[in-house]
Scaffold this active site. Structure first.
Site, PDB file in Angstrom:
ATOM      1  N   LYS A 108      42.998  50.052  37.760  1.00 38.48           N
ATOM      2  CA  LYS A 108      42.691  48.841  37.005  1.00 38.48           C
ATOM      3  C   LYS A 108      42.832  49.059  35.497  1.00 38.48           C
ATOM      4  O   LYS A 108      42.919  50.176  34.996  1.00 38.48           O
ATOM      5  CB  LYS A 108      41.283  48.356  37.346  1.00 38.48           C
ATOM      6  N   ARG A 151      37.268  51.353  47.343  1.00 37.13           N
ATOM      7  CA  ARG A 151      38.406  50.488  47.684  1.00 37.13           C
ATOM      8  C   ARG A 151      39.570  50.929  46.809  1.00 37.13           C
ATOM      9  O   ARG A 151      39.516  50.810  45.578  1.00 37.13           O
ATOM     10  CB  ARG A 151      38.044  49.028  47.443  1.00 37.13           C
TER      11      ARG A 151
END
Length: 272
Positions: free
Chosen positions: A221, A255
């Protein structure tokens, strides 16, 4: 920490890994990478071989300013992939990443075992009732607004305190709707600034006050690649560092796009 997935009790006392399988053309890292059945199956098989406990299927990109996707299009993308994976890997535990009740229901009926909702039921009034009726584990994430507006909604009095209030309210609503197995996700990158993401990571252990399993999704991210001045493609090392920190602070599920490296981090942490 046990959750019931299709009659199978999964013990989250030891951290688990959830592999990301996007069937979208515009996800920030792997959008459009998998275009046919062979590619989806190959990636799913690789993740399972690498040790994934769950595979999370997403058919609506939730990156900042993502394009709107209709219910019909999301169903068209998601359901066939769930059916495909269940056909070839019947024992695989599939999660469906959606904030829409009808998509969640269709994918559970197709064989998925978990619903992963970025909005904790806030974007579809029918979601909590539907999950309660389906009797499946429910991942509820913290977010404000929608993927299109969330990055304009980053003002907090005290981000962790505000998030804990949010979760207490959403957990209460979920319980009222008969949802038994709940996992919380702080929502790194969703309605948070770069600095707020790192404050959340630093204080992640405070979320254990909920007594619920905690899912952490930081894989490749912007909180990594913007800080380091690199690209998402170069952010695996940073992802592994943050995953390890998250595990040390009580994360229960990672995740990730890169299952093998996350599984290795879990194994090393478990050995300490």
């Amino acid at each position: 920490m046990l959750i019931n997935c299709k009659g199978k009790l999964i013990d989250l006392a030891k951290p688990k890994v959830m592999g990301i399988l996007n069937c979208t053309p515009d996800s920030f890292y792997d959008g459009g990478k998998y275009k046919d059945e062979t590619q989806f199956l190959k990636q799913a098989e690789q993740m399972l071989t690498d040790g994934a406990d769950f595979i999370d299927i997403g058919a609506y990109s939730t990156k900042p300013n993502a394009d709107f996707v209709s219910n019909e299009e999301e169903l068209r993308r998601a359901v066939p992939v769930v059916e495909l994976l269940i056909k070839h890997f019947p024992d695989a535990l599939i999660s469906i990443d959606t904030f829409r009740a009808d998509v969640a229901k269709a994918c559970i009926n197709a064989g998925a075992a978990i619903v992963n909702d970025i909005a904790a039921g806030m974007l579809d009034d029918a979601m909590l009732k539907t999950i309660g009726e389906l009797k499946v584990p429910y991942i509820m994430m913290h977010m404000r607004g929608t993927p299109q507006t969330m990055q304009t909604l980053t003002e907090y009095d005290d981000i962790v305190k505000d998030m804990l209030l949010y979760f207490s309210q959403r957990i209460d609503e979920a319980r009222k709707n008969g949802i038994d197995d709940i996992i919380i996700d702080p929502g790194f990158g969703f309605a948070k600034t770069l600095e707020q993401n790192y404050e959340m990571m630093q204080k992640l252990g405070l979320f254990k006050i909920t007594t619920l399993p905690i899912l952490v999704g930081v894989s490749r991210k912007s909180m990594i690649y913007k800080l380091l001045g690199i690209t998402p493609q170069e952010a695996l090392n940073g992802t592994t560092v943050l995953n390890t920190i998250a595990l040390s602070k009580g994360a229960t599920i990672l995740r990730v796009h890169d299952v093998k490296e996350a599984v290795q981090a879990v194994k090393i942490m478990n050995s300490l």
